[in-house]
Scaffold this motif. Structure first.
Motif, mmCIF file in Angstrom:
data_model
loop_
_atom_site.group_PDB
_atom_site.id
_atom_site.type_symbol
_atom_site.label_atom_id
_atom_site.label_comp_id
_atom_site.label_asym_id
_atom_site.label_seq_id
_atom_site.Cartn_x
_atom_site.Cartn_y
_atom_site.Cartn_z
ATOM 1 N N LYS A 25 28.507 -32.949 -39.794
ATOM 2 C CA LYS A 25 27.335 -32.073 -39.678
ATOM 3 C C LYS A 25 27.674 -30.711 -39.080
ATOM 4 C CE LYS A 25 24.540 -34.914 -37.513
ATOM 5 N NZ LYS A 25 23.358 -35.369 -36.743
ATOM 6 N N CYS A 26 28.495 -30.702 -38.041
ATOM 7 C CA CYS A 26 28.763 -29.433 -37.359
ATOM 8 C C CYS A 26 29.554 -28.455 -38.207
ATOM 9 C CB CYS A 26 29.472 -29.681 -36.038
ATOM 10 S SG CYS A 26 31.142 -30.304 -36.215
ATOM 11 N N MET A 27 30.161 -28.959 -39.296
ATOM 12 C CA MET A 27 30.923 -28.084 -40.188
ATOM 13 C C MET A 27 30.109 -27.620 -41.392
ATOM 14 S SD MET A 27 33.813 -27.487 -38.830
ATOM 15 C CE MET A 27 34.739 -26.819 -40.213
ATOM 16 N N ALA A 28 28.836 -27.968 -41.429
ATOM 17 C CA ALA A 28 27.972 -27.523 -42.524
ATOM 18 C C ALA A 28 27.919 -25.994 -42.549
ATOM 19 C CB ALA A 28 26.570 -28.080 -42.336
ATOM 20 N N PRO A 29 28.089 -25.376 -43.725
ATOM 21 C CA PRO A 29 28.086 -23.917 -43.784
ATOM 22 C C PRO A 29 26.695 -23.340 -43.523
ATOM 23 C CG PRO A 29 28.298 -24.860 -45.985
ATOM 24 C CD PRO A 29 28.380 -25.996 -45.029
ATOM 25 N N VAL A 30 26.640 -22.379 -42.603
ATOM 26 C CA VAL A 30 25.390 -21.706 -42.255
ATOM 27 C C VAL A 30 25.653 -20.200 -42.236
ATOM 28 C CG1 VAL A 30 23.649 -21.347 -40.476
ATOM 29 C CG2 VAL A 30 24.490 -23.657 -40.928
ATOM 30 N N ALA A 31 24.975 -19.485 -43.109
ATOM 31 C CA ALA A 31 25.137 -18.029 -43.199
ATOM 32 C C ALA A 31 26.613 -17.642 -43.282
ATOM 33 C CB ALA A 31 24.459 -17.338 -42.020
ATOM 34 N N GLY A 32 27.374 -18.413 -44.050
ATOM 35 C CA GLY A 32 28.762 -18.069 -44.336
ATOM 36 C C GLY A 32 29.795 -18.590 -43.359
ATOM 37 N N LYS A 33 29.357 -19.300 -42.328
ATOM 38 C CA LYS A 33 30.307 -19.843 -41.344
ATOM 39 C C LYS A 33 29.939 -21.298 -41.043
ATOM 40 C CE LYS A 33 31.052 -15.477 -38.819
ATOM 41 N NZ LYS A 33 29.997 -14.601 -39.365
ATOM 42 N N PRO A 34 30.902 -22.118 -40.599
ATOM 43 C CA PRO A 34 30.544 -23.466 -40.155
ATOM 44 C C PRO A 34 29.583 -23.374 -38.967
ATOM 45 C CG PRO A 34 32.923 -23.249 -40.390
ATOM 46 C CD PRO A 34 32.357 -21.863 -40.512
ATOM 47 N N PHE A 35 28.610 -24.263 -38.911
ATOM 48 C CA PHE A 35 27.638 -24.235 -37.812
ATOM 49 C C PHE A 35 28.345 -24.274 -36.459
ATOM 50 C CE2 PHE A 35 24.603 -26.210 -34.861
ATOM 51 C CZ PHE A 35 23.526 -25.348 -35.015
ATOM 52 N N LEU A 36 29.454 -24.982 -36.387
ATOM 53 C CA LEU A 36 30.201 -25.099 -35.139
ATOM 54 C C LEU A 36 30.608 -23.734 -34.588
ATOM 55 C CD1 LEU A 36 31.460 -27.081 -33.098
ATOM 56 C CD2 LEU A 36 33.508 -27.131 -34.550
ATOM 57 N N PHE A 37 30.831 -22.768 -35.460
ATOM 58 C CA PHE A 37 31.182 -21.415 -35.020
ATOM 59 C C PHE A 37 30.139 -20.875 -34.047
ATOM 60 C CE2 PHE A 37 30.033 -16.958 -35.510
ATOM 61 C CZ PHE A 37 31.180 -16.323 -35.073
ATOM 62 N N TYR A 38 28.855 -21.049 -34.371
ATOM 63 C CA TYR A 38 27.782 -20.492 -33.547
ATOM 64 C C TYR A 38 27.701 -21.194 -32.200
ATOM 65 C CZ TYR A 38 26.616 -18.714 -38.173
ATOM 66 O OH TYR A 38 26.684 -18.109 -39.408
ATOM 67 N N VAL A 39 27.988 -22.480 -32.197
ATOM 68 C CA VAL A 39 27.981 -23.242 -30.948
ATOM 69 C C VAL A 39 29.108 -22.759 -30.033
ATOM 70 C CG1 VAL A 39 28.192 -25.539 -29.930
ATOM 71 C CG2 VAL A 39 26.961 -25.250 -32.097
ATOM 72 N N TYR A 222 18.123 -27.283 -41.390
ATOM 73 C CA TYR A 222 19.385 -26.729 -41.890
ATOM 74 C C TYR A 222 19.104 -25.499 -42.757
ATOM 75 C CZ TYR A 222 23.688 -26.347 -44.645
ATOM 76 O OH TYR A 222 24.809 -25.879 -45.278
ATOM 77 N N ASP A 223 18.082 -25.586 -43.587
ATOM 78 C CA ASP A 223 17.700 -24.441 -44.414
ATOM 79 C C ASP A 223 17.218 -23.272 -43.560
ATOM 80 O OD1 ASP A 223 18.334 -25.904 -46.673
ATOM 81 O OD2 ASP A 223 16.273 -26.508 -47.097
ATOM 82 N N ARG A 224 16.451 -23.559 -42.524
ATOM 83 C CA ARG A 224 15.947 -22.494 -41.638
ATOM 84 C C ARG A 224 17.094 -21.796 -40.915
ATOM 85 N NH1 ARG A 224 13.908 -22.413 -36.244
ATOM 86 N NH2 ARG A 224 14.008 -24.677 -36.038
ATOM 87 N N ALA A 225 18.118 -22.557 -40.579
ATOM 88 C CA ALA A 225 19.262 -21.968 -39.877
ATOM 89 C C ALA A 225 19.960 -20.903 -40.716
ATOM 90 C CB ALA A 225 20.256 -23.066 -39.489
ATOM 91 N N ASP A 228 17.946 -17.841 -39.823
ATOM 92 C CA ASP A 228 17.961 -17.525 -38.399
ATOM 93 C C ASP A 228 19.301 -16.984 -37.940
ATOM 94 O OD1 ASP A 228 15.400 -18.526 -38.320
ATOM 95 O OD2 ASP A 228 15.870 -20.238 -36.995
ATOM 96 N N LEU A 229 20.389 -17.580 -38.402
ATOM 97 C CA LEU A 229 21.695 -17.277 -37.840
ATOM 98 C C LEU A 229 22.426 -16.138 -38.546
ATOM 99 C CD1 LEU A 229 22.878 -20.853 -36.848
ATOM 100 C CD2 LEU A 229 21.669 -19.147 -35.501
ATOM 101 N N LYS A 230 21.750 -15.496 -39.491
ATOM 102 C CA LYS A 230 22.327 -14.289 -40.091
ATOM 103 C C LYS A 230 22.497 -13.173 -39.080
ATOM 104 C CE LYS A 230 20.814 -14.822 -44.890
ATOM 105 N NZ LYS A 230 19.876 -14.325 -45.942
#
Length: 232
Positions: A25-39, A222-225, A228-230
């Motif tokens: 889950k933490c590696m799911a791509p969000v706005a072009g990066k793995p979610f883990l990046f933001y954490v 996940y879709d909302r992220a 949001d994280l752009k």
């Protein structure tokens, strides 16, 4: 201030499987990066410089990413051979901790807490555990945490519809030394078998943090992220 963090990233992510079928889950791509990046980014900006990744499902994906992207960062890996539950995973990872107190958080949730504030309360109270609590309105996905006037936890209430309340945001300051001395099984739930069983027997506190919060564990969030994280 606490500068070491355990990131729980070993879950199977079954609820997100439809959107991200082949990644933790933490590696799911969000706005072009793995979610883990933001954490990781949030923690590093606040001074956290040591990380312990608690891994299980597809651990090699996270190990490769972190070794490549953060080659100079102090990183250790705690790998579950069998699922240990959140408590067992934290216990295994905490045995690798360098510091007395560590942060514990979920790799699939971003809660932009003030780490200095949670660290200060935790250390001032000499707490076993301090929870970061998020105020929410009109929800049923989470249980509610109530506090006493001295910020100690008064109760945990079950999931149901609430007009408003404080939810457990899944970010903890934990005294790793004390936690490792508890008579806890190898496999257990941190929330059910530790927090809810010990809150009136140990020094367990909460701090309200009305900051950005998102849990990508279900497809709609996940879709909302993605939007949001752009901004990051």
């Amino acid at each position: 201030m606490i500068k070491e963090a355990i990131i729980l990233a070993g879950g199977l992510g079954t609820r997100l499987r439809s959107a991200v079928p082949d990644l933790p889950k933490c590696m799911a791509p969000v706005a072009g990066k793995p979610f883990l990046f933001y954490v990781i980014d949030h923690l590093q900006k606040q001074g956290v410089d040591k990380f312990i990744f608690s891994l299980g499902y597809k651990s090699e994906v996270i190990i490769e990413y972190t070794k490549t992207q953060y080659p100079k960062t102090n990183i250790q890996y705690s790998i579950e051979e069998d699922p240990l539950g959140t408590g067992g995973a934290i216990k295994l990872a905490a045995s690798k901790a360098i510091e007395k107190n560590v942060l514990v958080l979920n790799g699939d949730t971003l809660f932009s807490v003030d780490i200095k504030a949670i660290s200060a309360l935790h250390e001032t109270k000499d707490a076993n555990c301090t929870l970061a609590l998020k105020p929410m309105q009109n929800f049923e996905r989470y249980g509610v945490v109530e506090l006493n006037s001295d910020s100690s936890v008064a109760s945990f209430k079950e999931k149901q519809f609430y007009k408003e309340g404080l939810i457990n945001g899944g970010v903890y300051a934990l005294n790793a030394e004390k936690f490792l001395k508890e008579a806890l099984p190898e496999k257990f739930s941190f929330e059910k078998d530790y927090l809810e069983q010990y809150y009136d027997k140990r020094k367990i506190y909460g701090i309200v943090q009305d900051e950005y919060f998102i849990d990508i564990g279900i497809p709609e969030d996940y879709d909302r992220a993605q939007t949001d994280l752009k901004i990051f």
